[in-house]
Enzyme design. Structure first.
Site, short mmCIF file in Angstrom:
data_model
loop_
_atom_site.label_atom_id
_atom_site.label_comp_id
_atom_site.label_asym_id
_atom_site.label_seq_id
_atom_site.Cartn_x
_atom_site.Cartn_y
_atom_site.Cartn_z
N ASP A 63 -8.35 0.74 -2.56
CA ASP A 63 -7.63 0.67 -1.28
C ASP A 63 -8.01 1.95 -0.55
OD1 ASP A 63 -5.51 1.36 0.58
OD2 ASP A 63 -4.34 -0.29 -0.26
N GLU A 121 -5.61 -1.28 -9.24
CA GLU A 121 -5.70 -0.52 -7.98
C GLU A 121 -5.15 0.89 -8.19
OE1 GLU A 121 -3.43 -2.38 -4.86
OE2 GLU A 121 -3.95 -0.87 -3.36
N ASP A 153 -4.96 -5.03 3.61
CA ASP A 153 -3.66 -4.51 3.17
C ASP A 153 -3.12 -3.53 4.21
OD1 ASP A 153 -1.41 -3.64 1.88
OD2 ASP A 153 -2.45 -2.54 0.30
N ASP A 165 -1.20 7.51 3.54
CA ASP A 165 -1.37 6.08 3.26
C ASP A 165 -0.43 5.27 4.13
OD1 ASP A 165 -2.07 3.70 1.87
OD2 ASP A 165 -0.33 3.94 0.57
N HIS A 191 -8.89 -3.32 -0.90
CA HIS A 191 -7.81 -3.49 0.05
C HIS A 191 -8.23 -2.68 1.26
CE1 HIS A 191 -4.01 -4.64 -2.52
NE2 HIS A 191 -4.93 -5.61 -2.46
N HIS A 208 -5.88 5.14 -0.35
CA HIS A 208 -5.35 5.72 -1.59
C HIS A 208 -6.13 6.91 -2.13
CE1 HIS A 208 -2.91 1.92 -2.86
NE2 HIS A 208 -2.65 2.33 -1.63
N ASP A 232 -0.90 2.64 6.10
CA ASP A 232 -1.10 1.19 6.22
C ASP A 232 -1.06 0.70 7.66
OD1 ASP A 232 -1.49 0.06 3.45
OD2 ASP A 232 0.30 1.28 3.14
N LYS A 265 -4.20 4.94 -6.98
CA LYS A 265 -3.59 5.59 -5.82
C LYS A 265 -3.34 7.05 -6.13
CE LYS A 265 0.11 5.02 -2.49
NZ LYS A 265 1.03 4.06 -1.87
N TRP A 269 -1.06 -3.11 -9.01
CA TRP A 269 -0.82 -1.77 -8.49
C TRP A 269 0.62 -1.40 -8.84
CZ3 TRP A 269 2.95 -0.35 -4.79
CH2 TRP A 269 3.03 1.05 -4.60
C1 RNT Z 1 0.45 0.29 -2.12
C2 RNT Z 1 -0.73 -0.56 -2.44
C3 RNT Z 1 -0.43 -2.00 -2.66
C4 RNT Z 1 0.57 -2.51 -1.65
C5 RNT Z 1 0.83 -3.97 -1.78
C6 RNT Z 1 2.00 -4.39 -0.96
O1 RNT Z 1 0.11 1.54 -1.71
O2 RNT Z 1 -1.68 -0.44 -1.43
O3 RNT Z 1 -1.60 -2.73 -2.66
O4 RNT Z 1 0.19 -2.21 -0.36
O5 RNT Z 1 0.96 -4.27 -3.10
ZN ZN Z 2 -3.34 -1.78 -1.52
#
Ligand code: RNT
Ligand code: ZN
Length: 421
Positions: free
Chosen positions: A262, A229, A328, A297, A289, A265, A299, A231, A188
């Site tokens: 993810d 990945e 994640d 985003d 993720h 994203h 997290d 985003k 990513w």
């Molecule tokens: C970032 C991505 C990625 C990170 C990690 C830490 O938006 O989700 O996967 O969260 O690499």
């Molecule tokens: Zn991620």
């Protein structure tokens, strides 16, 4: 206590049997869906290879005490977290968690399997597989006038990140060799633009070229799964990301690598659960993720919500091995070990609920156009005693029940975390 749990499980089994579900089988099948727990919740994505701040359009907010400062502390916290999660899982490392000994630090383009020897020992002793992620952020070469790593207009900077990617592939290969299981290596990059792009193609063409060069690094494609990945945006790259959804999927399809979704994203109403079965018609596997985004985003730690239930449903419908499940999130505002425990357990509860669903029966109702019955049956499932099955899963695995784990967590906070001043 154990008797009471088994008794309630027996009753739950009878209830599920009426709905056409074998709860005993569902409980056993939970072991077929290992989760790769991300290491970076324990220290707010800091790692051990730099002193600077977290960059790359991602942020950990909060200042809860007890953050792991050393590899030993992080490993102790991972052990503590996993001791409260049923089953044997996997550990997902990031390149910035390299552990440098007497040989001194190596820059990201020079990291080697040896820098992860302590992690391999840790994983081996616990029967954990290891997955890996390149770290294309929190680094001076990722943080120029624009966020640009594998897409950087400067060929020297691009080469640096290609070398980093190759180094990561070698490390993932080492993990697979040393542990006798696959290793997922995820790319990513934060690359993108804050404001209206003048050229949307150039950065993406450079991204593809950089990845092509990195993929030339020899690896066993049957066991080292390289993933990309996507985003849609990040802080500071609100207007454009090189690794958009279409770019990543197109790249993965054309190069025979694995797409990684993810669920933080995408545009907020996009449904990652719906993407899983779509891409599985064309790919051997897809990686995830799993996270929770609140308005963006962000997290946040995974809760047992409808989004996660829906994702778990598709994982289970796809069957074991087709969806590589990872977590994640990085919340620094609550106890970090608790964050792991809750995220992992909530995802497992969602998987268990999915396993307790008569998918074939429901699909038949759909095909026969019996939508009223399907609606009623789907809703009826929601008040069935999944909690009793979950308690049995925890008790049989020798981990605390839902209402008990916090007590152990509080002990760890008092005796271990609070002493890290
Ligand atoms: C970032 C991505 C990625 C990170 C990690 C830490 O938006 O989700 O996967 O969260 O690499
Ligand atoms: Zn991620």
């Amino acid at each position: 206590m154990a008797d009471r749990i088994e008794k309630r499980f027996e009753e739950a089994k009878a209830v599920y049997a009426e709905a056409g579900v074998d709860a005993e089988r569902a409980l056993a099948a939970l072991a077929d869906y290992p989760i790769s727990m991300h290491c970076w919740q324990g220290d707010d994505v800091t790692g051990f290879d730099h002193d600077g701040p977290l960059t790359g359009g991602i942020q950990a907010t909060g200042n809860y005490p007890g953050k792991a400062r050393t590899p030993d502390e992080l490993m102790a916290d991972i052990d503590e977290a996993l001791s409260m999660v049923p089953g044997t899982h996997r550990l997902n490392l990031h390149a910035n968690y390299a552990i440098f000994g007497a040989g001194g630090r190596a820059d990201r383009d020079r990291i080697e399997p040896g820098h992860f020897a302590a992690w391999v020992d840790f994983a081996k002793a616990r029967g954990l597989g290891l997955d890996f992620n390149g770290t294309y952020f929190s680094h001076p070469k990722a943080d120029g006038a624009t966020l640009a790593t594998l897409t950087n207009p400067d060929p020297a900077v691009r080469d640096f990140w290609v070398d980093h990617t190759k180094a990561c592939i070698r490390i993932a290969q080492h993990f697979a060799d040393a542990l006798g299981t696959h290793s997922l290596f995820d790319v990513w990059i934060p690359d993108g633009l804050k404001d209206v792009p003048a050229d949307r193609t150039g950065p993406r063409a450079r991204y593809a070229d950089s990845m092509d060069r990195a993929l030339a690094e020899p690896h066993d494609k049957g066991r080292v799964f390289v993933a990309i990945e996507s985003k849609v945006f990040g802080i500071g790259v609100e207007s454009y990301t090189a690794g958009s959804g279409e770019f990543a999927l197109g790249y993965a399809a054309s190069r025979g690598i694995t797409p990684l979704f993810d669920n933080g994203h995408y545009h907020p109403t996009e449904n990652v659960a719906d993407k899983i079965p779509s891409v599985l018609l064309f790919f051997d596997r897809v990686a995830l993720h799993v996270t929770r985004s609140v308005r963006w985003d962000s997290d946040h730690v995974i809760r047992l919500n409808d989004e996660v239930r829906d994702i778990a449903g598709e994982i289970v419908r796809a069957g074991p091995g087709r969806v590589l499940i990872g977590t994640d999130f990085f919340d620094a505002s609550i106890n970090r070990v608790a964050a792991w425990v809750m995220g992992m357990r909530n995802l497992q509860k969602a998987l268990l609920e999915a396993l307790l669903t008569p998918h074939e029966k429901f699909a038949a109702l759909q095909d026969e156009g019996r939508f009223t019955e399907l609606f009623a049956a789907q809703e009826a499932l929601k008040t069935m005693p999944a909690g009793d099955v979950w308690d049995a899963a925890c008790a049989r695995a020798g981990v605390p029940l839902e209402r008990d784990w916090y007590r152990e967590l509080a002990r760890y906070e008092k005796e271990v975390l609070s002493r890290r001043a």
